[in-house]
Design a protein around this motif. Structure first.
Motif, PDB file in Angstrom:
ATOM      1  N   ASN A 179     122.038  13.375  79.852  1.00  0.00           N
ATOM      2  CA  ASN A 179     121.390  12.132  80.263  1.00  0.00           C
ATOM      3  C   ASN A 179     121.062  12.159  81.744  1.00  0.00           C
ATOM      4  O   ASN A 179     120.005  11.741  82.168  1.00  0.00           O
ATOM      5  N   SER A 186     112.947  12.785  84.883  1.00  0.00           N
ATOM      6  CA  SER A 186     111.949  11.727  84.790  1.00  0.00           C
ATOM      7  C   SER A 186     111.599  11.169  86.168  1.00  0.00           C
ATOM      8  O   SER A 186     110.495  10.697  86.370  1.00  0.00           O
TER       9      SER A 186
ATOM     10  N   LEU B  28     128.555   1.232  71.923  1.00  0.00           N
ATOM     11  CA  LEU B  28     129.228   0.588  73.061  1.00  0.00           C
ATOM     12  C   LEU B  28     130.126   1.596  73.774  1.00  0.00           C
ATOM     13  O   LEU B  28     130.264   1.567  74.994  1.00  0.00           O
ATOM     14  N   GLU B  29     130.736   2.481  72.988  1.00  0.00           N
ATOM     15  CA  GLU B  29     131.580   3.514  73.583  1.00  0.00           C
ATOM     16  C   GLU B  29     130.777   4.389  74.533  1.00  0.00           C
ATOM     17  O   GLU B  29     131.316   4.976  75.456  1.00  0.00           O
ATOM     18  N   TYR B  30     129.490   4.494  74.263  1.00  0.00           N
ATOM     19  CA  TYR B  30     128.652   5.382  75.070  1.00  0.00           C
ATOM     20  C   TYR B  30     127.742   4.597  75.997  1.00  0.00           C
ATOM     21  O   TYR B  30     126.668   5.056  76.330  1.00  0.00           O
ATOM     22  N   ARG B  31     128.178   3.394  76.393  1.00  0.00           N
ATOM     23  CA  ARG B  31     127.216   2.571  77.129  1.00  0.00           C
ATOM     24  C   ARG B  31     126.828   3.173  78.466  1.00  0.00           C
ATOM     25  O   ARG B  31     125.708   2.983  78.911  1.00  0.00           O
ATOM     26  N   ALA B  32     127.731   3.930  79.091  1.00  0.00           N
ATOM     27  CA  ALA B  32     127.356   4.552  80.361  1.00  0.00           C
ATOM     28  C   ALA B  32     126.224   5.557  80.136  1.00  0.00           C
ATOM     29  O   ALA B  32     125.286   5.639  80.929  1.00  0.00           O
ATOM     30  N   GLU B  33     126.315   6.302  79.037  1.00  0.00           N
ATOM     31  CA  GLU B  33     125.249   7.253  78.732  1.00  0.00           C
ATOM     32  C   GLU B  33     123.949   6.525  78.435  1.00  0.00           C
ATOM     33  O   GLU B  33     122.874   6.962  78.832  1.00  0.00           O
ATOM     34  N   ILE B  34     124.079   5.397  77.738  1.00  0.00           N
ATOM     35  CA  ILE B  34     122.875   4.637  77.401  1.00  0.00           C
ATOM     36  C   ILE B  34     122.245   4.068  78.668  1.00  0.00           C
ATOM     37  O   ILE B  34     121.022   4.020  78.806  1.00  0.00           O
ATOM     38  N   LEU B  36     122.222   5.543  81.478  1.00  0.00           N
ATOM     39  CA  LEU B  36     121.453   6.654  82.052  1.00  0.00           C
ATOM     40  C   LEU B  36     120.155   6.872  81.294  1.00  0.00           C
ATOM     41  O   LEU B  36     119.108   7.114  81.891  1.00  0.00           O
ATOM     42  N   TRP B  37     120.235   6.766  79.949  1.00  0.00           N
ATOM     43  CA  TRP B  37     119.002   6.899  79.168  1.00  0.00           C
ATOM     44  C   TRP B  37     117.997   5.848  79.600  1.00  0.00           C
ATOM     45  O   TRP B  37     116.814   6.130  79.747  1.00  0.00           O
ATOM     46  N   LEU B  39     117.759   4.422  82.389  1.00  0.00           N
ATOM     47  CA  LEU B  39     117.269   4.774  83.721  1.00  0.00           C
ATOM     48  C   LEU B  39     116.221   5.886  83.653  1.00  0.00           C
ATOM     49  O   LEU B  39     115.328   5.971  84.493  1.00  0.00           O
ATOM     50  N   SER B  40     116.347   6.738  82.609  1.00  0.00           N
ATOM     51  CA  SER B  40     115.404   7.852  82.534  1.00  0.00           C
ATOM     52  C   SER B  40     114.040   7.400  82.016  1.00  0.00           C
ATOM     53  O   SER B  40     113.112   8.188  81.958  1.00  0.00           O
ATOM     54  N   GLY B  41     113.902   6.130  81.674  1.00  0.00           N
ATOM     55  CA  GLY B  41     112.604   5.636  81.215  1.00  0.00           C
ATOM     56  C   GLY B  41     111.782   5.023  82.330  1.00  0.00           C
ATOM     57  O   GLY B  41     111.021   4.090  82.087  1.00  0.00           O
ATOM     58  N   VAL B  42     111.945   5.538  83.555  1.00  0.00           N
ATOM     59  CA  VAL B  42     111.285   4.899  84.696  1.00  0.00           C
ATOM     60  C   VAL B  42     109.830   5.308  84.866  1.00  0.00           C
ATOM     61  O   VAL B  42     109.150   4.806  85.758  1.00  0.00           O
ATOM     62  N   LEU B  43     109.358   6.237  83.994  1.00  0.00           N
ATOM     63  CA  LEU B  43     108.007   6.762  84.197  1.00  0.00           C
ATOM     64  C   LEU B  43     106.942   5.682  84.417  1.00  0.00           C
ATOM     65  O   LEU B  43     106.166   5.769  85.373  1.00  0.00           O
ATOM     66  N   ARG B 186     108.552  18.729  70.982  1.00  0.00           N
ATOM     67  CA  ARG B 186     108.165  18.903  72.380  1.00  0.00           C
ATOM     68  C   ARG B 186     106.643  18.896  72.506  1.00  0.00           C
ATOM     69  O   ARG B 186     106.087  18.321  73.438  1.00  0.00           O
TER      70      ARG B 186
END
Lengths: 262, 270, 330
Positions: A179, A186, B28-34, B36-37, B39-43, B186
């Motif tokens: 991630n 990105s 919910l257990e992975y909310r920190a990863e989510i 980040l995901w 955040l990676s949609g900033v395009l 891809r």
């Protein structure tokens, strides 16, 4: 030194041989690279209306920036990304131990262990685009310009490498770091365009926080023969600082690994 | 035929509830990863920066305010149409988890769908926080969309998500035949990136390219919902019809390929 | 002494951490942990050329000790010296003289023939190509590896892969070999071949070998001396005979019968370990093994019979249950 070079040659010839086991990748990656470049060119052409400029950059000058972006992205898929995923695999499978027991610097090993040839066409396209666009923009590629551009390209590669390697190093704590790499990738997309395009706040962010400006804009300025001494010096300083920081973080990660792992 | 149907209908709702609530707990257990995901949609936000520095938007009839709204709407649409089903499917296939799933009286893709929905719910606070931060830094970006626009916009976003889910589901079927299904994804990402309206509003395209883009499913996944959300003039009927037609096509393709794939899978005894 | 450990201890700070990234982050901000001793006050010394077996149930501290000896884990207290070096400094001179083989982890490149991995290792250890070639062919002879060296690793059997792993690990002629479960998952033949090789290698090169294994057979075949570790403490350090007689004076006899029999049918032949349909497993005292097997074959219609050592887990487990170890010399 000699041993490191010989090791590097072995690393890369072995990875090359391993990658050749999947020849279909070549076609797919080439298609992806060409498609991406075509798309980027298309979007850039949209941003330029007839006779307009973008952030004070002419069409051809902006193409030089895009060329550097393509080159660095090729470098990422050739070197940075494959090695990052190897590091993550090492941490997940516990095979990092083998690397630490080798009489060779572990950061060196982990940074250059694998090499994926599929990013090379991208790098070649990037270089081609830089040359064509620079010449069309009227740049004079004298020895001074080429030397400055080469130094700045090295600096930007060092910065980019450090960003990737630091994320890789944090895998010792977090294991899953995909991630984080996605966030990095990105955001680095911003480097497709000259940094002067962005509003002041973003420009500051891309210069001081995430040094995107040093990745593509500064080397492009150098190729176009208009880099200022202070920007060039800043670029080299930032690169050196990034390398030192990546080294320090790796040592810290190793200390954690050797005292806490089981 | 109503008699045998009734118990099934009664059984569906608890199943949905259990699927969604367990997937939500998992996410919910992975909310920190989510986070980040998200955040990676900033395009789209980066592209907003680029477009606001260029005069080309205005030449195409986009005022700075419209550009802002378009890309903010595109950002939100993108956040809630993220699909990764091909990755889980390939993973499940490789790890041999598919076989036990196939023994259960529930199509595995319902499970994946529930995971996606749960992930989106988990994402809401992060997207809200990102938008709040943006407005805090740049209050001029703030605007309140009309209630009707929000209603139709959300509906269009959900439909766009379903379309993307089905499209990726079709690609995921390649996992049955090849180890390189991810490479296909891809490749698919490239037209999605450039033709969907994520990096440039379709109005700025030259007419020929625009017509070509509109003949593909991609503009329905970003440009259409984004334009609805920003309150631009859109033909709602045509947009939803496009979404429905493409989704229907991909659903049929998906089901056909699924049956063929399963036949191959069981023949190989994997 | 080539390996010396004195009052070696390792305490892990185990985090009371919620699973997942969120828990990790929370843990990152505010740490809460307990100290768990993994190894406490272990001392021993090993002479050059010795082959020493390292025994103990899972979680006893074997791997932790092994990793402290190789420098991969830093001890909380105590000192270690291996070939005259402090392992945790991981100096090149030290790393050139040791090697680590882990049965369940591999260092060979998956998609390539082992030869390519050997060449990488040769370069890393600074061997010249002719020297590397000589050593590869020498070790390949000992390991009976031939055309396997030019086949991709992924196409090798587990046993062939392990032999290739050994070759890769020994290319630089280390003086000390640390082997963590080198025969894990191998079939009986492959296990035997790996054992023979290790014994042969030790005889030829005088290398010191420290190995852990779950298979009593590995230890009995290779090690005159064993170190028994349990709950982080050293419970036994001495000759194998003394230990194996005391700890495992029985064998397991597995039978497959044509007709299922009740447990009572086996009284007098041994203790019934498990009984499932026509599959039965008996625990037979080692001294009576031959007699018992003959009787069993005579009395029952036997489809298949297999005699094996009880797993070390079971021996040691049983040992601690009976509380016999408390008075053993440490």
């Amino acid at each position: 030194m000699h041993r490191y070079l010989r090791t590097l040659a072995r690393f890369w010839s072995a990875s090359l041989a391993a990658e050749m086991e999947y020849p279909a990748n070549f076609v797919l990656e080439l298609l992806a690279e060409v498609g991406n470049l075509a798309g980027s060119l298309f979007v850039l052409s949209l941003l330029y209306g007839p006779g307009q400029s973008l952030g004070g950059w002419s069409w051809n000058a902006a193409l030089v920036v895009l060329g550097f972006y393509t080159l660095l992205e090729g470098l990422t898929s050739t070197l940075f990304q494959p090695n990052l995923s190897t590091i993550v695999t090492h941490v997940q499978n516990g095979t990092l131990d083998f690397v630490l027991l080798k009489p060779i610097d572990s950061q060196f090993w982990l940074s250059v262990r694998t090499f994926s040839p599929w990013g090379l066409p991208g790098m070649a396209m990037g270089v081609g685009l830089i040359l064509v666009a620079a010449l069309r923009a009227g740049a004079v590629l004298g020895p001074g310009t080429v030397a400055a551009a080469a130094v700045l390209l090295l600096a930007s590669a060092a910065i980019l490498y450090s960003l990737w390697f630091v994320i890789a190093a944090t895998s010792i704590w977090f294991v899953k770091v995909w991630n984080a790499t996605e966030v990095l990738r990105s955001t680095l997309v911003a480097g497709r365009y000259p940094v002067s395009v962005y509003p002041a706040g973003l420009r500051a962010f891309f210069t001081f926080v995430l040094p995107v400006a040093f990745l593509t804009t500064v080397p492009a300025e150098a190729v176009l023969g208009r880099a200022s001494g202070s920007w060039m010096a800043a670029s080299v300083v930032v690169a050196a600082a990034c390398l030192v920081i990546s080294r320090a973080i790796w040592r810290y990660a190793l200390r954690f690994y050797t005292s806490a792992s089981s | 035929m109503t008699a045998p149907r009734e118990p099934r209908a009664r059984a569906v709702w608890p199943l949905v509830r259990v699927l969604l609530s367990t997937q939500y707990a998992y996410m919910l257990e992975y909310r920190a990863e989510i986070a980040l995901w998200a955040l990676s949609g900033v395009l789209p936000l980066i592209m907003l920066g680029v477009w606001s520095g260029s005069g080309a938007g205005e030449a195409a009839g986009f005022t700075p305010a419209m550009l802002t709204r378009y890309f903010l709407a595109a950002f939100v649409v993108r956040q809630f149409t993220v699909v990764w089903v091909i990755h889980v499917f390939e993973e499940d296939n490789l790890q041999g988890r598919l076989s036990p799933y196939l023994l259960q009286p529930l199509h595995p893709f319902w499970r994946y769908l529930a995971a996606h929905v749960a992930e989106q719910v988990t994402r809401v606070p992060f997207v809200a926080a990102l938008l709040a931060l943006l407005f805090l830094l740049q209050p001029s970006l703030l605007w309140w969309p009309q209630r009707a626009d929000v209603f139709w916009g959300v509906l269009a976003t959900v439909a766009a998500f379903i379309l993307r889910f089905l499209l990726q589901g079709v690609i995921a079927m390649a996992c049955f035949w090849s180890e390189r299904a991810l490479a296909l994804e891809r490749l698919l990402l490239i037209p999605y990136l450039f033709l969907s309206g994520l990096v440039a509003p379709l109005e700025t395209f030259p007419p020929g390219v625009r017509a070509f883009a509109l003949a593909t499913p991609f503009p329905y996944t970003v440009a259409f919902p984004a334009r609805v959300l920003m309150g631009a003039e859109v033909n709602l009927g045509a947009g939803f019809l496009g979404l429905a037609l493409w989704s229907g096509l991909f659903l049929i393709l998906f089901l056909v390929l699924w049956r063929a794939g399963i036949r191959r899978y069981s023949a190989m005894g994997a | 002494m080539i390996i010396e450990a004195e009052l070696l201890s390792k305490t892990y700070r185990v985090a009371d951490k919620q699973p997942g990234m969120a828990g990790t982050l929370r843990h990152f901000v505010r740490r809460r942990h307990r100290d768990v001793p993994a190894v406490s006050g272990v001392s021993f010394a090993i002479a050059p050329g010795e082959m020493v077996g390292f025994l103990g149930p899972n979680g006893a501290g074997k791997t932790t000790t092994l990793k402290m000896l190789t420098g991969l884990i830093h001890p909380t207290a105590g000192t270690v010296r291996v070939v005259g070096h402090d392992p945790k400094r991981r100096q090149a001179a030290f790393l050139h003289q040791i090697t680590l083989v882990m049965g369940q982890k591999q260092q060979l490149i998956w998609d390539l023939p082992p030869l390519d991995s050997f060449r990488v290792n040769a370069a890393v250890y600074g061997l010249t190509p002719p020297e590397a070639r000589r050593r590869i062919s020498e070790l390949a002879d000992m390991l009976e590896l031939g055309e396997e060296l030019t086949r991709p690793v992924r196409k090798l059997s587990l046993g062939q892969r392990m032999k290739a792993e050994l070759l890769a690990a020994l290319l630089h002629r280390p003086a000390v070999l640390f082997l963590d479960e080198p025969t894990l998952g191998l079939d009986v033949n492959a296990q035997a071949r790996v054992r023979d090789f290790l014994a042969d290698y030790n005889r030829r090169t005088g290398a010191t070998v420290l190995l852990t294994s779950h298979y009593m057979g590995d230890i009995t075949a290779l090690c005159e001396r064993v170190l028994l570790i349990h709950q982080g403490r050293l419970f036994y350090d001495g000759r194998l005979e003394g230990l194996s007689e005391r700890l495992a004076p029985y064998r397991l006899v597995r039978l497959e019968l044509t007709v299922p029999q009740p447990a009572a049918a086996f009284t007098g032949h041994g203790e019934v370990e498990s009984l499932q349909g026509n599959q039965v497993c008996l625990r037979v005292p080692a001294a009576q093994l031959t007699g018992s097997v003959a009787q069993l074959l005579e009395r029952f219609a036997v489809v298949d019979l297999e005699v094996s050592d009880p797993p070390i887990e079971q021996i040691i487990g049983g040992l601690f249950e009976r509380g016999r170890v408390d008075d053993s010399p440490a």
